[in-house]
Each structure stands twice: as C-alpha cells, then as structure tokens.
Motif scaffolding. Structure first.
Motif, PDB file in Angstrom:
ATOM      1  N   GLU A   1       0.875  -1.238   0.031  1.00  0.00           N
ATOM      2  CA  GLU A   1       0.084   0.148   0.111  1.00  0.00           C
ATOM      3  C   GLU A   1       0.757   1.202  -0.225  1.00  0.00           C
ATOM      4  OE1 GLU A   1      -2.415  -0.651   3.599  1.00  0.00           O
ATOM      5  OE2 GLU A   1      -3.993  -1.373   2.307  1.00  0.00           O
ATOM      6  N   LEU A   2       1.970   1.216   0.702  1.00  0.00           N
ATOM      7  CA  LEU A   2       2.725   2.256   0.921  1.00  0.00           C
ATOM      8  C   LEU A   2       3.347   2.677  -0.562  1.00  0.00           C
ATOM      9  CD1 LEU A   2       4.650   1.967   4.254  1.00  0.00           C
ATOM     10  CD2 LEU A   2       2.937   3.804   3.512  1.00  0.00           C
ATOM     11  N   VAL A   3       3.940   1.495  -1.115  1.00  0.00           N
ATOM     12  CA  VAL A   3       4.657   1.825  -2.379  1.00  0.00           C
ATOM     13  C   VAL A   3       3.559   2.191  -3.687  1.00  0.00           C
ATOM     14  CG1 VAL A   3       5.489   0.420  -4.274  1.00  0.00           C
ATOM     15  CG2 VAL A   3       6.502  -0.250  -2.061  1.00  0.00           C
ATOM     16  N   ASN A   4       2.230   1.767  -3.513  1.00  0.00           N
ATOM     17  CA  ASN A   4       1.227   2.131  -4.406  1.00  0.00           C
ATOM     18  C   ASN A   4       1.019   3.451  -4.028  1.00  0.00           C
ATOM     19  OD1 ASN A   4       0.760  -0.044  -5.645  1.00  0.00           O
ATOM     20  ND2 ASN A   4      -0.943  -0.996  -4.348  1.00  0.00           N
ATOM     21  N   LYS A   5       0.859   4.078  -2.775  1.00  0.00           N
ATOM     22  CA  LYS A   5       0.516   5.758  -2.540  1.00  0.00           C
ATOM     23  C   LYS A   5       1.962   6.445  -3.098  1.00  0.00           C
ATOM     24  CE  LYS A   5      -2.246   4.703   1.230  1.00  0.00           C
ATOM     25  NZ  LYS A   5      -2.845   5.327   2.656  1.00  0.00           N
ATOM     26  N   LEU A   6       3.134   5.795  -2.836  1.00  0.00           N
ATOM     27  CA  LEU A   6       4.276   6.783  -3.263  1.00  0.00           C
ATOM     28  C   LEU A   6       4.191   6.832  -4.870  1.00  0.00           C
ATOM     29  CD1 LEU A   6       7.177   5.198  -0.890  1.00  0.00           C
ATOM     30  CD2 LEU A   6       6.344   7.610  -1.128  1.00  0.00           C
ATOM     31  N   LEU A   7       3.730   5.774  -5.470  1.00  0.00           N
ATOM     32  CA  LEU A   7       3.634   5.740  -7.187  1.00  0.00           C
ATOM     33  C   LEU A   7       2.638   6.712  -7.393  1.00  0.00           C
ATOM     34  CD1 LEU A   7       4.051   1.982  -7.870  1.00  0.00           C
ATOM     35  CD2 LEU A   7       5.791   3.749  -8.390  1.00  0.00           C
ATOM     36  N   LEU A   8       1.622   6.823  -6.700  1.00  0.00           N
ATOM     37  CA  LEU A   8       0.592   7.675  -7.175  1.00  0.00           C
ATOM     38  C   LEU A   8       0.993   9.084  -6.862  1.00  0.00           C
ATOM     39  CD1 LEU A   8      -2.872   6.235  -5.703  1.00  0.00           C
ATOM     40  CD2 LEU A   8      -2.150   6.882  -8.082  1.00  0.00           C
ATOM     41  N   THR A   9       1.845   9.341  -5.802  1.00  0.00           N
ATOM     42  CA  THR A   9       2.619  10.527  -5.527  1.00  0.00           C
ATOM     43  C   THR A   9       3.300  10.988  -6.520  1.00  0.00           C
ATOM     44  OG1 THR A   9       2.366  10.462  -3.199  1.00  0.00           O
ATOM     45  CG2 THR A   9       3.866  12.041  -3.695  1.00  0.00           C
ATOM     46  N   ILE A  10       4.382  10.237  -7.071  1.00  0.00           N
ATOM     47  CA  ILE A  10       5.215  10.341  -8.224  1.00  0.00           C
ATOM     48  C   ILE A  10       4.151  10.531  -9.385  1.00  0.00           C
ATOM     49  CG2 ILE A  10       6.493   9.446  -9.981  1.00  0.00           C
ATOM     50  CD1 ILE A  10       7.802   7.886  -7.601  1.00  0.00           C
ATOM     51  N   ASP A  11       3.116  10.146  -9.798  1.00  0.00           N
ATOM     52  CA  ASP A  11       2.382  10.312 -10.948  1.00  0.00           C
ATOM     53  C   ASP A  11       1.830  11.717 -10.591  1.00  0.00           C
ATOM     54  OD1 ASP A  11       0.863   9.679 -13.284  1.00  0.00           O
ATOM     55  OD2 ASP A  11      -0.826   9.478 -12.110  1.00  0.00           O
ATOM     56  N   ASN A  12       1.189  11.972  -9.662  1.00  0.00           N
ATOM     57  CA  ASN A  12       0.879  13.426  -9.548  1.00  0.00           C
ATOM     58  C   ASN A  12       1.664  14.420  -9.628  1.00  0.00           C
ATOM     59  OD1 ASN A  12      -1.969  12.586  -8.760  1.00  0.00           O
ATOM     60  ND2 ASN A  12      -1.615  12.381  -6.518  1.00  0.00           N
ATOM     61  N   LEU A  13       2.991  14.299  -9.061  1.00  0.00           N
ATOM     62  CA  LEU A  13       4.013  15.130  -9.236  1.00  0.00           C
ATOM     63  C   LEU A  13       4.360  15.569 -10.936  1.00  0.00           C
ATOM     64  CD1 LEU A  13       6.663  14.382  -6.513  1.00  0.00           C
ATOM     65  CD2 LEU A  13       5.541  16.387  -6.918  1.00  0.00           C
ATOM     66  N   ILE A  14       4.207  14.516 -11.532  1.00  0.00           N
ATOM     67  CA  ILE A  14       4.796  14.478 -12.923  1.00  0.00           C
ATOM     68  C   ILE A  14       3.573  15.240 -13.568  1.00  0.00           C
ATOM     69  CG2 ILE A  14       4.930  13.391 -15.114  1.00  0.00           C
ATOM     70  CD1 ILE A  14       6.400  11.181 -13.486  1.00  0.00           C
ATOM     71  N   THR A  15       2.411  15.076 -13.063  1.00  0.00           N
ATOM     72  CA  THR A  15       1.188  15.560 -14.192  1.00  0.00           C
ATOM     73  C   THR A  15       1.332  17.156 -13.497  1.00  0.00           C
ATOM     74  OG1 THR A  15      -0.159  13.645 -13.748  1.00  0.00           O
ATOM     75  CG2 THR A  15      -1.454  15.525 -14.018  1.00  0.00           C
ATOM     76  N   GLN A  16       1.408  17.534 -12.148  1.00  0.00           N
ATOM     77  CA  GLN A  16       1.481  19.062 -11.933  1.00  0.00           C
ATOM     78  C   GLN A  16       2.505  19.854 -12.693  1.00  0.00           C
ATOM     79  OE1 GLN A  16       1.968  18.913  -7.629  1.00  0.00           O
ATOM     80  NE2 GLN A  16      -0.325  18.366  -7.218  1.00  0.00           N
ATOM     81  N   VAL A  17       3.659  18.917 -12.659  1.00  0.00           N
ATOM     82  CA  VAL A  17       4.957  19.743 -13.595  1.00  0.00           C
ATOM     83  C   VAL A  17       4.472  19.913 -14.887  1.00  0.00           C
ATOM     84  CG1 VAL A  17       7.408  19.468 -13.971  1.00  0.00           C
ATOM     85  CG2 VAL A  17       6.663  19.150 -11.752  1.00  0.00           C
ATOM     86  N   ASN A  18       3.856  18.908 -15.586  1.00  0.00           N
ATOM     87  CA  ASN A  18       3.866  18.975 -16.989  1.00  0.00           C
ATOM     88  C   ASN A  18       2.713  20.089 -17.261  1.00  0.00           C
ATOM     89  OD1 ASN A  18       5.583  17.041 -17.656  1.00  0.00           O
ATOM     90  ND2 ASN A  18       4.144  15.358 -17.813  1.00  0.00           N
TER      91      ASN A  18
END
Length: 158
Positions: free
Chosen positions: A59-76
């Motif tokens: 679950e922690l890994v999945n949450k971190l992956l979602l955080t990464i995805d959100n960061l990339i989306t925000q930056v883009n």
C-alpha cells in the motif's frame, strides 16, 4: 481500582483500539471514560501504532507511485521551470524510498517463510526419520547465511 486492574483495563483498551474499534465503544465495553482512553492514545501513541499496523508495504509503495504520478502531472501542466527543475530530485528521493521498502519487504518475507519452514520441519521430524535434528540445524544455518548475505547486498537473490 488497583494499579493491576488499571493496567489490565489499559491493556484491553489498547487491544480493542488496535483492532479498529472506536473510543466511545471501547469506553462503554471496558468501563473507562473516553477522556481516559484519549489520554492513553496520545501518551502512548496508539494512533500511530494502529496506522503502522494497518498500512502494508505494498500500500505504501502504491501511494508513493501515485504521488510520483501526481507530481509529474502537476509539473507537466504548470510548465513552471522551477517545478521542472525540482522534479528530478523529488523523483529520485521517492524512488529511493520505494526501493528500500521493496528490499525490506523481501528480507522480511524470506524470514517469515524460513520460520514457517523450520516449524514445519520440526513437526515433520516427529514422524519422518529422514528429518533429523542435524538436518534441521544445517538448513537453519544456510537460511541464516542467506538472510545475512541478502541484507548485506541489499537484495535477496544476489
């Protein structure tokens, strides 16, 4: 109420709290005020312990992956050069955390399997003459070596 009785109630209260029960229900069941339960929760950090118990590594890994995805989306979406510049550092840190969680999980999983296997061997030894104490000791020694080497390398399979 004696100190022993109070400690028993506190222990029961903690067990019920850790199982996910709400403080009001625990207070009614154990016979301790909700204020007392709240004080125990804060003083002994029961909420943090319950959260740690209920969140698994996947679950922690999945949450971190979602955080990464959100960061990339925000930056883009922002096209802000300062956000773009800081993204790689944030991604590297989050990736390192994911890698550590995965490695830790693998070592812990191996230990759990080895423990269960050792117990099975001990049970099997009662009815199977091929499973001797010497064999169990030798297997345990190799399991210990495997864990120690895996921790030293940082991964299980080498």
């Amino acid at each position: 109420m004696t100190k022993s009785e109070l400690e028993k109630k506190k222990s029961t209260t903690r067990a019920l709290f850790m199982s996910g029960m709400e403080q009001a229900e625990i207070a009614e069941r154990v016979g301790v005020s909700r204020v007392t339960i709240s004080k125990w929760c804060v003083a002994d950090r029961w909420k943090e312990a319950r959260a740690a118990k209920n969140i698994t590594r996947p679950e922690l890994v999945n949450k971190l992956l979602l955080t990464i995805d959100n960061l990339i989306t925000q930056v883009n979406e922002s096209e802000d050069p300062t956000l773009i510049g800081g993204l790689s550092d944030k991604l590297a840190k989050l990736s390192a955390v994911i890698e550590k969680l995965d490695k830790k999980a693998n070592v812990v999983d191996a230990i759990d399997v080895f423990t269960a296997f050792s117990k099975w061997l001990e049970f099997r030894a009662k009815t199977d003459p091929e499973v001797t104490i010497e064999l169990i000791k030798q297997i345990n020694r190799f399991q210990d070596m495997f864990i120690i080497e895996s921790v030293g390398k940082g991964s299980l399979a080498g």
